[in-house]
Enzyme design. Structure first.
Site, PDB file in Angstrom:
ATOM      1  N   LYS A 112      15.605  13.566  38.375  1.00 44.43           N
ATOM      2  CA  LYS A 112      16.340  12.386  38.408  1.00 44.43           C
ATOM      3  C   LYS A 112      15.896  11.152  39.639  1.00 44.43           C
ATOM      4  O   LYS A 112      15.972  10.595  39.529  1.00 44.43           O
ATOM      5  CB  LYS A 112      17.433  13.029  38.597  1.00 44.43           C
ATOM      6  CG  LYS A 112      18.255  13.415  37.391  1.00 44.43           C
ATOM      7  CD  LYS A 112      19.461  14.029  37.719  1.00 44.43           C
ATOM      8  CE  LYS A 112      20.574  14.087  36.679  1.00 44.43           C
ATOM      9  NZ  LYS A 112      21.670  15.218  35.974  1.00 44.43           N
ATOM     10  N   LYS A 191      12.824  12.510  24.558  1.00 50.13           N
ATOM     11  CA  LYS A 191      14.038  13.019  25.039  1.00 50.13           C
ATOM     12  C   LYS A 191      15.184  11.630  24.348  1.00 50.13           C
ATOM     13  O   LYS A 191      15.088  10.680  25.564  1.00 50.13           O
ATOM     14  CB  LYS A 191      14.260  13.625  25.929  1.00 50.13           C
ATOM     15  CG  LYS A 191      15.565  14.860  26.144  1.00 50.13           C
ATOM     16  CD  LYS A 191      16.269  15.204  26.851  1.00 50.13           C
ATOM     17  CE  LYS A 191      17.578  15.193  26.716  1.00 50.13           C
ATOM     18  NZ  LYS A 191      17.777  15.572  28.676  1.00 50.13           N
ATOM     19  N   LYS A 194      20.349   8.292  28.290  1.00 48.35           N
ATOM     20  CA  LYS A 194      21.084   7.949  28.496  1.00 48.35           C
ATOM     21  C   LYS A 194      19.981   7.053  29.941  1.00 48.35           C
ATOM     22  O   LYS A 194      19.935   5.461  30.009  1.00 48.35           O
ATOM     23  CB  LYS A 194      22.447   7.765  29.714  1.00 48.35           C
ATOM     24  CG  LYS A 194      23.636   7.558  28.294  1.00 48.35           C
ATOM     25  CD  LYS A 194      24.604   8.896  29.463  1.00 48.35           C
ATOM     26  CE  LYS A 194      24.940   9.917  29.660  1.00 48.35           C
ATOM     27  NZ  LYS A 194      26.218  10.964  29.904  1.00 48.35           N
TER      28      LYS A 194
HETATM   29  P1  TYM Z   1      24.859  15.699  29.948  1.00 48.47           P
HETATM   30  O1  TYM Z   1      25.796  14.759  30.807  1.00 48.47           O
HETATM   31  O2  TYM Z   1      23.353  14.812  29.929  1.00 48.47           O
HETATM   32  O3  TYM Z   1      24.991  16.262  28.268  1.00 48.47           O
HETATM   33  C1  TYM Z   1      26.103  16.324  28.000  1.00 48.47           C
HETATM   34  C2  TYM Z   1      25.518  16.980  26.385  1.00 48.47           C
HETATM   35  O4  TYM Z   1      24.830  16.817  26.002  1.00 48.47           O
HETATM   36  C3  TYM Z   1      23.401  17.800  25.283  1.00 48.47           C
HETATM   37  N1  TYM Z   1      22.483  17.142  25.680  1.00 48.47           N
HETATM   38  C4  TYM Z   1      21.850  16.533  24.404  1.00 48.47           C
HETATM   39  N2  TYM Z   1      21.802  17.825  23.698  1.00 48.47           N
HETATM   40  C5  TYM Z   1      20.195  17.323  22.558  1.00 48.47           C
HETATM   41  N3  TYM Z   1      19.183  16.608  22.890  1.00 48.47           N
HETATM   42  C6  TYM Z   1      19.206  14.983  23.656  1.00 48.47           C
HETATM   43  N4  TYM Z   1      18.636  13.879  23.654  1.00 48.47           N
HETATM   44  C7  TYM Z   1      20.661  15.737  24.668  1.00 48.47           C
HETATM   45  N5  TYM Z   1      21.071  15.059  25.336  1.00 48.47           N
HETATM   46  C8  TYM Z   1      22.452  15.507  25.827  1.00 48.47           C
HETATM   47  C9  TYM Z   1      22.911  17.994  27.712  1.00 48.47           C
HETATM   48  O5  TYM Z   1      22.143  19.671  26.779  1.00 48.47           O
HETATM   49  C10 TYM Z   1      24.175  18.521  27.522  1.00 48.47           C
HETATM   50  O6  TYM Z   1      24.807  19.529  26.903  1.00 48.47           O
HETATM   51  N6  TYM Z   1      25.272  18.651  33.606  1.00 48.47           N
HETATM   52  C11 TYM Z   1      25.577  18.752  32.799  1.00 48.47           C
HETATM   53  C12 TYM Z   1      27.189  17.796  32.341  1.00 48.47           C
HETATM   54  C13 TYM Z   1      28.128  19.304  33.174  1.00 48.47           C
HETATM   55  C14 TYM Z   1      28.071  20.589  32.486  1.00 48.47           C
HETATM   56  C15 TYM Z   1      29.254  20.991  33.182  1.00 48.47           C
HETATM   57  C16 TYM Z   1      27.722  21.177  31.396  1.00 48.47           C
HETATM   58  C17 TYM Z   1      28.521  19.573  34.395  1.00 48.47           C
HETATM   59  N7  TYM Z   1      29.475  20.706  34.666  1.00 48.47           N
HETATM   60  C18 TYM Z   1      29.034  22.995  33.054  1.00 48.47           C
HETATM   61  C19 TYM Z   1      28.044  22.189  30.446  1.00 48.47           C
HETATM   62  C20 TYM Z   1      29.464  23.269  31.851  1.00 48.47           C
HETATM   63  C21 TYM Z   1      24.732  17.342  32.438  1.00 48.47           C
HETATM   64  O7  TYM Z   1      24.904  16.332  32.605  1.00 48.47           O
HETATM   65  O8  TYM Z   1      24.881  16.692  30.791  1.00 48.47           O
END
Ligand code: TYM
Length: 323
Positions: A112, A191, A194
C-alpha cells in the site's frame, strides 16, 4: 451448536466483483448453516480515506450492498466496526504482545505504501486491528479472498502468543477460501482492486456496464482462430461468476477453442451473465436505497448482538491480563 464465521470489508469505495467472488458470496452461501458476523471495517478505512463525507457514504452503501447481494439480517449480524468499541480495546491489548517484526513482515503495508498510501502508524498496525476484529467473536472460520490469508495467519500467531503467556483466552480461527474464486482479475488482467482502478461494479446501469466490459484487455488473436479460454480475463471472470461446472461456462470454453468467435461475443456473454446473476440484487438494492430507516434498524440490531459477544471476549482478555 452452529459454527461461527466472521468477516469484514473496508468501506473504501464501491464494492466490486472481486469482493463478491472472494468474500461476499461465501457469506451468503454460509448463512443459515453458520452463525454469521459480517461488519464494515470503518476504522481500517481511515488508513486510506480522509474525506469524512465520502467515508460516510461508502459505509452506508456497503451495508445496503451486503443485503442486496443476499445477506439476510435475520440470519447474519451486520454491524459497523466503530459501533463496537471493545474491538479497538482488544486491538490495544493485542498490540502489547505483538513483536514489531511481525508487522515488519506484513506485505499489505509494503504494497500500500508503494502505491502511494500515507505510511501512517494506523496502516502499519492494521493487521493487529484485523486480528482484534476476528478474535473478538471466537469464530471458527474467516471467509475471505486469497489476499487476506497472511492477515489470518498473523491473527493466529498473535492469539497463540497471547494464549501462551496468559492462558487459553482466544480461539484460533481458520481462513476459508471459495474453491472457484481464486484472485479475480480486473479489466487489465491484474488483480481486481479499488486501488488499481480496474474494477467492475455489478450494480452499474446496463449500458455503462456493457461499455465497461468492452474495455477488458484481450490479446490480438484473429476472430477465426481458436483461442485459449483459461488465459483470457473475460473467460476467467465468467467462470468465477457462473461456476466452472455450469453449462454456460462449458459452452463458452468450447466456443473459444472452436475458433470463429471474437472477444466481443465473449464480452457480451459476460455482460448478459452479470445482468442475469445479479438481477435480483440490482432490484433489491433500489428498494433498500429508498428505505434508510430499515438499514438503520439492521445496524442497531447487528451492533447490539456484536457488542454482547465481543463484550464477553473482551472481559476474558481483560481478566487474563490483570485488569
Ligand atoms: P478488502 O476490503 O480489501 O476486501 C474485502 C474482501 O474481498 C476480497 N477480495 C477479493 N477476492 C478475490 N479476488 C479479488 N480481486 C478480490 N479483491 C478483494 C478480499 O480478500 C476480502 O476478503 N483487511 C480486509 C478487511 C478486514 C477484514 C477483517 C477481513 C478488516 N478486518 C477481519 C476479514 C476479517 C480488507 O482490506 O479487505
Amino acid at each position: 451448536m452452529k459454527k461461527r464465521i466472521l468477516s469484514g470489508i473496508q468501506p473504501s469505495g464501491q464494492l466490486h466483483l472481486g469482493n463478491y467472488a472472494g468474500a461476499i458470496r461465501q457469506f451468503v452461501e454460509m448463512q443459515g448453516e453458520y452463525e454469521v458476523y459480517v461488519f464494515v471495517a470503518s476504522y481500517h478505512a481511515l488508513t486510506s480515506t480522509r474525506d469524512p463525507e465520502v467515508l460516510g457514504n461508502n459505509i452506508r452503501q456497503i451495508v445496503i450492498d451486503y443485503i442486496a447481494f443476499g445477506l439476510d439480517p435475520k440470519q447474519a449480524n451486520i454491524y459497523l466496526q466503530h459501533d463496537v468499541p471493545q474491538v479497538t480495546e482488544l486491538s490495544w491489548i493485542l498490540s502489547c504482545v505483538c513483536p514489531k517484526h511481525m508487522m515488519d513482515k506484513a506485505t499489505s503495508y509494503k504494497d500500500k505504501t508503494a502505491k502511494g498510501l500515507a505510511a501512517s502508524i494506523g496502516l502499519y498496525t492494521y493487521p493487529i486491528l484485523q486480528a482484534a476484529d476476528i478474535l473478538s467473536v471466537d469464530p471458527d472460520f474467516v471467509p475471505v479472498g486469497e489476499d487476506q490469508i497472511q492477515h489470518i495467519e498473523i491473527t493466529r500467531d498473535l492469539a497463540q502468543k497471547f494464549n501462551h503467556h496468559y492462558g487459553e483466552v482466544f480461539k484460533l480461527p481458520a481462513h476459508r477460501i471459495r474453491a472457484d474464486a481464486g484472485v479475480l482479475p480486473g479489466l487489465d488482467g491484474e488483480k481486481m482492486s479499488k486501488s488499481y482502478g480496474n474494477t467492475i461494479d455489478p450494480f452499474m446501469p446496463e449500458k455503462k456496464l456493457r461499455k465497461l466490459l468492452n474495455k477488458i484487455v484481450t490479446d490480438s488473436t484473429p476472430m477465426e482462430d481458436p483461442k485459449e479460454p483459461e488465459t483470457c480475463t473475460v473467460y476467467k471472470i465468467f467462470k468465477a461468476i457462473a461456476g466452472s461446472d455450469d453449462q454456460r461456462t462449458v459452452d463458452l470454453a468450447n466456443q473459444y477453442r472452436a475458433g470463429g468467435m471474437g472477444y466481443g461475443h465473449a464480452k457480451k456473454a459476460l455482460a448478459d451473465l452479470i445482468l442475469d446473476h445479479f438481477g435480483d440484487a440490482r432490484k433489491r438494492r433500489e428498494e433498500l436505497m429508498a428505505d434508510p430507516g430499515y438499514v438503520e434498524k439492521v445496524l442497531a440490531d447487528g451492533a447490539a448482538a456484536a457488542r454482547e459477544k465481543v463484550g464477553e471476549v473482551t472481559e476474558r482478555a481483560r481478566k487474563a491480563v490483570g485488569l
